[in-house]
Write an enzyme that holds these catalytic residues in place. Structure first.
Site, PDB file in Angstrom:
ATOM      1  CD  GLU A 150      -1.357  -2.362   2.048  1.00 37.68           C
ATOM      2  OE1 GLU A 150      -2.177  -3.054   2.674  1.00 37.68           O
ATOM      3  OE2 GLU A 150      -0.122  -2.582   2.045  1.00 37.68           O
ATOM      4  CB  ALA A 174      16.075 -53.250  -9.404  1.00 38.32           C
ATOM      5  NE  ARG A 222      21.955 -28.306 -10.769  1.00 31.84           N
ATOM      6  CZ  ARG A 222      21.288 -28.996  -9.862  1.00 31.84           C
ATOM      7  NH1 ARG A 222      20.998 -28.437  -8.700  1.00 31.84           N
ATOM      8  NH2 ARG A 222      20.916 -30.248 -10.112  1.00 31.84           N
ATOM      9  CB  THR A 270      12.309 -43.606   3.926  1.00 33.58           C
ATOM     10  OG1 THR A 270      12.683 -44.849   3.315  1.00 33.58           O
ATOM     11  CG2 THR A 270      12.016 -43.838   5.402  1.00 33.58           C
TER      12      THR A 270
END
Length: 330
Positions: free
Chosen positions: A52, A167, A210, A263
């Protein structure tokens, strides 16, 4: 131009201040003088002027008479002395006749008092104009002021079958450049970012911005990071996640990004601490591999977690899906 159009302009103006005002809110103000001339303002970095006052100063510099003007502000003008004097008083002193506000400020120091001060001075006050849009724009600030904790954004990159790593543990890169750039934009919008020590050891991420123009977030590792890890300097934390949120909230962190690993993501989700999920899904199938939600147990459809889809967009060949829990207030 009607009220919604001017408020939309204030929202656009506010967006330009998104990454430089924290822990203050990024607010936009558009002053419309009786002769139709306008002046705009956005919140400056902490210690600087609020939106403002910037708009009032811009008007004065341009020779715009704001007596009888209408101010369109995305957030309720403040009513207390902090680093700067009250904005409500500045609008009153300038002779502004009408103030249109999108949302009230839940900060206990304000919380309707700015609107009351304006009304007591004879200023016509209107609230709720484009409130939903501004709630979205100011979600981290509003959440922080209501709860004392940062707004938690969990970002996960997965294949179509919900895998986040192969895997053999490799995970770079599941998504393409556009999605990775969007993730860096999210980092720049966040005051802090958290990652598990396992991800630090496996991927050695720098967690910087970055790829985009914006500040890098404060880095937090759950556990201990190797001394030569790229994530340094960082804060290492071992303890309950709710206590981490309380601590970060007290330190002025408005938005916390959770970016791995699985996790950590599952722990935040299972504890009900996530306020927004950002899923980047690649058009790829992995089959065997690490799931995005290890340990999350759903015994039946009755217990299925569901949220609201807030946005979907294409990022190159990938898809971004933004979901929020049903509990999030609007």
């Amino acid at each position: 131009m009607h009220s919604e159009s001017f408020m939309q302009k204030a929202i656009v103006v506010a967006a330009t201040a998104r990454r430089r005002t924290s822990p203050n809110p990024w607010v936009g103000c558009v002053l419309v003088a009786a002769d139709g001339r306008t002046a705009e303002g956005t919140t400056e970095p902490p210690g600087g002027r609020h939106a403002e006052r910037v708009a009032l100063d811009v008007a004065a510099a341009a020779g715009i008479d704001v007596a009888g003007a209408t101010a369109y502000v995305t957030l309720e003008p403040c009513s207390h002395h902090g680093r700067t004097p009250p904005c409500a008083d500045a609008l009153i002193a300038a002779g502004v006749a009408r103030v249109v506000v999108a949302v009230t400020d839940p900060d206990p120091k304000v919380s309707g008092q700015g609107l009351d001060r304006l009304r007591a001075a004879g200023v016509d006050v209107v609230t709720g104009v484009l409130a939903d849009e501004v709630h979205d724009q100011l979600a981290p600030y509003l959440h922080h002021r209501r709860t004392g904790r940062p707004f938690v954004v969990l970002k996960v990159a997965t294949t179509l079958d919900g895998r986040i790593a192969a895997a053999d543990g490799s995970s770079q890169w599941i998504t393409g450049t556009a999605a990775r750039t969007a993730a860096h934009e999210l980092r720049a919008d966040s005051d802090a970012i958290v990652v598990g020590a396992g991800t630090v050891r496996t991927d050695d991420p720098s967690l910087t911005t970055r790829l985009v123009d914006g500040p890098s977030p404060r880095r937090i590792v759950l556990g201990h990071a190797p001394v030569d890890a790229k994530v340094h300097p960082c804060t290492e934390y071992s303890g309950p996640l709710p206590e981490l949120l309380d601590r970060l909230g007290a330190e002025g962190v408005l938005q916390l990004m959770v970016e791995g690993g699985a996790t950590v993501a599952a722990a935040f989700h299972s504890a009900g601490l996530v306020d927004r999920y950002v899923l980047h899904m690649a058009p790829a199938v992995m089959g065997d591999g690490a799931t995005a939600w290890p340990g999350v147990h759903t015994p039946s459809m009755h217990h299925l977690w569901r949220g609201r889809t807030r946005a979907v967009r294409q990022l190159g060949d990938d898809i971004e899906i933004v979901v929020e829990p049903e509990r999030n207030p609007r």
